[in-house]
Design a protein around this motif. Sequence first.
Motif, PDB file in Angstrom:
ATOM      1  N   ALA A 101       8.511 -42.043  29.951  1.00 18.76           N
ATOM      2  CA  ALA A 101       9.035 -41.436  31.174  1.00 18.76           C
ATOM      3  C   ALA A 101       9.554 -40.027  30.908  1.00 18.76           C
ATOM      4  O   ALA A 101       9.307 -39.098  31.698  1.00 18.76           O
ATOM      5  CB  ALA A 101      10.144 -42.319  31.748  1.00 18.76           C
ATOM      6  N   LEU A 102      10.267 -39.845  29.805  1.00 17.80           N
ATOM      7  CA  LEU A 102      10.796 -38.522  29.476  1.00 17.80           C
ATOM      8  C   LEU A 102       9.672 -37.513  29.238  1.00 17.80           C
ATOM      9  O   LEU A 102       9.714 -36.389  29.762  1.00 17.80           O
ATOM     10  CB  LEU A 102      11.677 -38.623  28.225  1.00 17.80           C
ATOM     11  N   ALA A 103       8.689 -37.909  28.449  1.00 16.14           N
ATOM     12  CA  ALA A 103       7.601 -36.994  28.127  1.00 16.14           C
ATOM     13  C   ALA A 103       6.845 -36.573  29.385  1.00 16.14           C
ATOM     14  O   ALA A 103       6.593 -35.377  29.605  1.00 16.14           O
ATOM     15  CB  ALA A 103       6.653 -37.640  27.123  1.00 16.14           C
ATOM     16  N   CYS A 104       6.474 -37.536  30.206  1.00 17.11           N
ATOM     17  CA  CYS A 104       5.715 -37.223  31.424  1.00 17.11           C
ATOM     18  C   CYS A 104       6.550 -36.425  32.420  1.00 17.11           C
ATOM     19  O   CYS A 104       6.038 -35.518  33.098  1.00 17.11           O
ATOM     20  CB  CYS A 104       5.208 -38.515  32.069  1.00 17.11           C
ATOM     21  N   ASP A 105       7.837 -36.741  32.503  1.00 15.25           N
ATOM     22  CA  ASP A 105       8.707 -36.007  33.429  1.00 15.25           C
ATOM     23  C   ASP A 105       8.840 -34.547  33.007  1.00 15.25           C
ATOM     24  O   ASP A 105       8.761 -33.635  33.849  1.00 15.25           O
ATOM     25  CB  ASP A 105      10.081 -36.671  33.474  1.00 15.25           C
ATOM     26  N   LEU A 106       9.014 -34.299  31.722  1.00 17.15           N
ATOM     27  CA  LEU A 106       9.153 -32.927  31.249  1.00 17.15           C
ATOM     28  C   LEU A 106       7.851 -32.144  31.408  1.00 17.15           C
ATOM     29  O   LEU A 106       7.868 -30.956  31.777  1.00 17.15           O
ATOM     30  CB  LEU A 106       9.583 -32.934  29.779  1.00 17.15           C
ATOM     31  N   ILE A 107       6.725 -32.799  31.141  1.00 16.60           N
ATOM     32  CA  ILE A 107       5.437 -32.122  31.305  1.00 16.60           C
ATOM     33  C   ILE A 107       5.184 -31.800  32.770  1.00 16.60           C
ATOM     34  O   ILE A 107       4.688 -30.704  33.116  1.00 16.60           O
ATOM     35  CB  ILE A 107       4.297 -32.993  30.739  1.00 16.60           C
TER      36      ILE A 107
END
Length: 348
Positions: free
Chosen positions: A89-95
């Motif tokens: 979730a963090l990775a996709c949200d930041l991207i």
Amino acid sequence: MNTASLAKRLIGHALFWPVTVLVVMLLANIVFTPGFLDIRIEQGHLYGSLIDILLFGAPLILVAIGMTMVIATGGIDLSVGATVAISGALACDLISKGHGLPVAIGTAVGVSVLLGLWNGLLVTRLGIQPIIATLILMVAGRGIAQLITGGQIITINDQGYKLIGGGYWLGLPFAIILVAVALAVTAVLTRRTALALLIEAVGGNAEAARLTGIRSRGLIVLAYVFCGLCAGVAGLMISSNTLSADGNNAGLWIELDAILAVVLGGTALTGGRFSLAGTVLGALIIQTLDTTIYTAGIPPRTTLVFSAAVVTIVCLIQSPAFRARFSRKKRRRPAPPVPTNPQQEVAA
């Protein structure tokens, strides 16, 4: 050494039954899919059912490796599924918000390590039982993942991120290469140094290990940190394979599969001696079982029952006590008693 002695040693090897079960399951799939074992090359990439088993089983293998280290210390980590969800979730949200790939991956992995550190400190510093300490993050972490995604499925379009879980490198899926590297590094650190001996000593008796000068608390914390790291990378694999993050379903129940893989591989839940090779075999057995269910056309409503039955049979086959009880070894007949009365000898 004769053949009987060699066969006995082979059957008694810790990895004999996991390997046998895995081979039998792979061969059974040929009945439903004649070309199941075929591997082909298309556009320079390897394809086939065996490659798919390794690819889809890569996140589970990685999580199970981390779980092995925790269980070897006598602990358990029920929060790896939540860590998987938070990482993806963090990775996709930041991207999706325009941040670069290094920032997204670094943040996701860093937070996963901190979550592992949190679990380790709860266990070692506050003295909370591992199953309770990690259960806290298992429940709260899933909520944190949903807060990050806003309760929605975040979709992205970043081919660089796609490489982690769904891309190819040198003809192989990159996820398989990543897991192979992680396994090799873990094996070298644990088997080529004294680290494995120290971990097994802590798992056998943490207090006795501390009295002999071993920093038990530090090793336990290190095991949970490593497990969090493995779960975080697995979360990147799962989310990058679909280029999306689902805080509710990503990594759901993967902690149970990871624990089962460790047990199937021969590592006892009580801690102590562990087997990385056995853990990998256990994870492959679980993934092959899932593949078998689909290829055999088993109805979805009976999938869980079928899986439970197969796992039960596998565990019984691996149990030395079960095999000893139901073995068909011939028992020697007791010799007739020697008469002690001389008159009985004359009568005879």
